[in-house]
Structures are given as structure tokens and as C-alpha cells.
Design a protein around this motif. Structure first.
Motif, PDB file in Angstrom:
ATOM      1  N   UNK A  18       0.740  -1.279  -0.172  1.00 25.69           N
ATOM      2  CA  UNK A  18       0.066  -0.054   0.025  1.00 25.69           C
ATOM      3  C   UNK A  18       0.994   1.260   0.078  1.00 25.69           C
ATOM      4  N   UNK A  19       1.755   1.135   0.680  1.00 28.98           N
ATOM      5  CA  UNK A  19       2.698   2.456   0.956  1.00 28.98           C
ATOM      6  C   UNK A  19       3.426   2.727  -0.201  1.00 28.98           C
ATOM      7  N   UNK A  20       4.005   1.669  -0.810  1.00 25.52           N
ATOM      8  CA  UNK A  20       4.699   1.992  -2.173  1.00 25.52           C
ATOM      9  C   UNK A  20       3.822   2.608  -3.206  1.00 25.52           C
ATOM     10  N   UNK A  26       1.674   9.862  -5.511  1.00 26.70           N
ATOM     11  CA  UNK A  26       2.163  10.996  -5.339  1.00 26.70           C
ATOM     12  C   UNK A  26       3.366  11.482  -5.860  1.00 26.70           C
ATOM     13  N   UNK A  27       4.038  10.632  -6.703  1.00 29.32           N
ATOM     14  CA  UNK A  27       5.129  11.081  -7.290  1.00 29.32           C
ATOM     15  C   UNK A  27       4.804  11.643  -8.748  1.00 29.32           C
ATOM     16  N   UNK A 176      -1.131   2.159  -9.961  1.00 29.70           N
ATOM     17  CA  UNK A 176      -1.367   3.475  -9.808  1.00 29.70           C
ATOM     18  C   UNK A 176      -2.276   4.026 -10.830  1.00 29.70           C
ATOM     19  N   UNK A 177      -2.114   3.327 -12.135  1.00 25.45           N
ATOM     20  CA  UNK A 177      -2.935   4.119 -13.263  1.00 25.45           C
ATOM     21  C   UNK A 177      -4.419   3.435 -12.948  1.00 25.45           C
ATOM     22  N   UNK A 178      -4.543   2.405 -12.419  1.00 26.31           N
ATOM     23  CA  UNK A 178      -5.917   1.921 -12.309  1.00 26.31           C
ATOM     24  C   UNK A 178      -6.477   2.513 -11.337  1.00 26.31           C
TER      25      UNK A 178
END
Lengths: 207, 207
Positions: A18-20, A26-27, A176-178
Motif C-alpha cells: 500500500x505504502x509503495x 503522489x510522485x 497507480x494507473x488503475x
């Protein structure tokens, strides 16, 4: 007329990444939501900044905030409290900005009770897609091991009940994209858009 | 176990630019769904190819297909029939591929009755977002004109009832991206993913 922001909750079993995924989102340059900074009683690690990585509080301060109902969710891990301050979340949503929480499954359950209209995303281990190889292993496993793995898979699948979407963390950038697609799609949901138009039309009718 | 494809229906008021958006989507490299080619009784125009742009049929052939229930939806415009052959849609979905229909509002209503589980996207005119300037115009309009415009806006907003999502066609490329996001998000819906995992787990349990 200001539309309220979306409360986006990313959760999933511990160790799923989750953290990764949150850091990777957010990058990105095109991220359109705010990050809800968590509060903790653990000591800052080298390089961590108060108000950026976490809000660092003493145990007394944290317990005071719990008493005052100032935490949207909280939990204790290995002797330290972690939680989400509710005021920042409410202010961000009222300002029409989406806010993103990355929290544990138990915290997500607490948030669901208070914000049933939130957008709950379950990050699933990629191994779930390979249930067969995962459960049967290399064919050298005892029945007990296989039963244990099936039980674990069943638990993770049952955990999803609370969520609106499931994103497989097969690859961080794809996950991320999803997540970004889900947020974009959610803004296009008919109820939401139609309601906005209807309000505009009513305002016109009154003039 | 093969998951069925999604039936994606793009519709909206006439003149909103459905055809333009559809062509722009299918010119993208990363498009992941098939296009359902329509059938028509109108004559091919210069450069149009049978089986690519349309399936061109005689009036007799078309009416025969209507009789046989071979059309998912159809309508008559200025003396010509237009419709969607149902077999290709079913075969594509059964093969696990998403299929995309770009049809008129009346056709979308027919499809909703037969495929309530489809993904219905309403393409909205950007003017709806500018209801005020659209309705009031330049301040020189009569009450009658203003009432007419409000009525038109109300009709378009009511039309949305049938749909799951509303995408504003403010800019073709942005509309395309939103549609792609909606399809991607829909594949992550919890019911769909969880069900797939549950079936995999049951299959394991039986072995």
C-alpha cells in the motif's frame, strides 16, 4: 455551487505494498487529489518531517484527540498509535478537493462507518491471481499447508466485501494507473453529474 | 474460466459528437475493446467498405433480420434502417472481449432492456456546463427563447436517467480518456473481481 471532494481510501492486507503504491501515485505529475497525512506517536525516523511524513504527537496528545473524536480512524501497532485527523479530511472535502487515505484494513472499516459514500479501493496481492500455483505449490506440500493457504486466500477474498473496487498490485505503475482511472470514472458517475446539472438548472429557474 | 466481456454503449443527444469520439477512441493504440459494426440499408458512400464502416444490406434483408430477432437494436432515420447485429455482440462478449457500441438514444434504450448489465455512457454537450450563458444568452433573448432553452436542457438531463456514466464532450481527447478510464475502472469493480477469485477458490477446493 461547490461540489464536495471524494474521499478515496486505499487499503488491503498487510505486506501488499500500500505504502509503495501511495508514494508512486503522489510522485506523479497529474495526481489530482490531496494526501491525508497520518498522525502517530512513534518517534520520527531519520529524515522524516513533522507535517510532511506524519504529524508526530505524544501519547497524551493522541489520547486526548481520541477522546475529542478528532480521529477519523486509529489503531495501535507495536505500542504506537496511528490515525487520521478528521478535521483536515473534512476541510479538504468541503473545499471540493479529493483526499486520499492509505490505511490498514481495520482503519478502513472505521472510515466506512463514518463515510459510507467514500471510494474504497482494496489493493490485492498478485498471488491471488495465481491461486492454483500458490495453493498447490510445487506439488510437495502437505494437505495441511494447502488447507492453510486456501484459508488465507479465502480470508483475503472475504476482506474485499467492504470495498467498491479491487486493484491487483501486479506492478506498481499499473496499480497507480488503475487507481487514477477509478477516481476519474467515479467523477463521471451519472448520479453525481446529473445532480450537478439539476442544481444548476434549478438555480436558473429561480432567477 | 473465461470472464465475459463488457458491453459498452456510448450514446447521447444528436449532434453531440458521438461519431467523432468513437473514431478518436478507435484510432488510439491502447484501445482494448472491439467496435460493433452497425448494419444499414443506406447506400455506401465514397470510400466506405462493407464490413468495415457498416454492413450494407437491402431493405428486405434488414427486415428479415428484424423478424428473426437478429438485431440488438434498430431504428429508421430518413428512410434508412440502422441497427446492431446481435450475434457478433454475443460472440465477442462470450470470448471475453469488451465490445463498444455507438448508437442513438432510442437504440440505447432498447439495448438496456436486453443487456441491463451493460455499461451505458452518456456523452453530454459541453454547453450543459455553461447552462447560465447558454440559457440567458447575451441578455437580449425573449422569455420564450429562455424557456425553450431551459426545456431543452431539462430534456437532456432527464435523458441521462438510463445511463451509468456521463462524459462531457468538452474536448474529444479528454472525452476519450474518460471513457477509457471508465472501462478500466469497471473491470476493477469489487463484485466482478471478487467473484472471479471465488470461482478460482471453489475450483481449487474441488480438486
Amino acid at each position: 455551487m461547490k461540489e464536495k471532494g471524494l474521499l478515496i481510501v486505499l487499503s488491503g492486507p498487510s505486506g501488499v505494498g500500500k505504502g509503495t503504491v501511495r508514494k508512486a501515485i503522489f510522485s506523479r505529475e497529474d495526481v489530482k487529489f490531496d494526501y491525508s497525512i497520518s498522525m502517530t506517536t512513534r518517534k520520527p525516523r531519520e529524515g522524516e518531517v513533522d507535517g510532511v511524513d506524519y504529524f508526530f504527537k505524544s501519547r497524551e496528545e493522541f489520547e486526548q484527540l481520541i477522546q475529542e473524536g478528532k480521529l477519523l480512524e486509529y489503531a495501535e501497532f507495536v505500542g504506537n498509535y496511528y490515525g487520521t485527523p478528521v478535521d483536515y479530511v473534512r476541510e479538504t472535502l468541503d473545499a471540493g478537493t479529493d483526499i486520499f487515505l492509505e490505511i490498514e484494513v481495520e482503519g478502513a472499516r472505521q472510515v466506512r462507518e463514518k463515510f459510507p459514500e467514500g471510494l474504497f479501493i482494496f489493493l490485492a496481492p498478485p498471488s491471488l491471481s495465481e491461486l492454483h500455483s500458490r495453493i498447490i505449490g510445487r506439488g510437495t506440500e502437505t494437505d495441511e499447508v494447502i488447507r492453510g493457504r486456501m484459508e488465507q486466500a479465502r480470508k483475503e477474498i472475504d476482506m474485499m466485501d467492504l470495498y467498491d473496487y479491487v486493484v491487483e498490485n501486479d506492478e506498481v505503475e499499473r496499480a497507480c494507473s488503475r487507481i487514477q482511472s477509478i477516481v476519474e470514472a467515479e467523477h463521471c458517475r451519472r448520479e453525481r453529474v446529473q445532480h450537478r446539472y439539476q442544481i444548476m438548472l434549478e438555480l436558473e429557474g429561480e432567477q
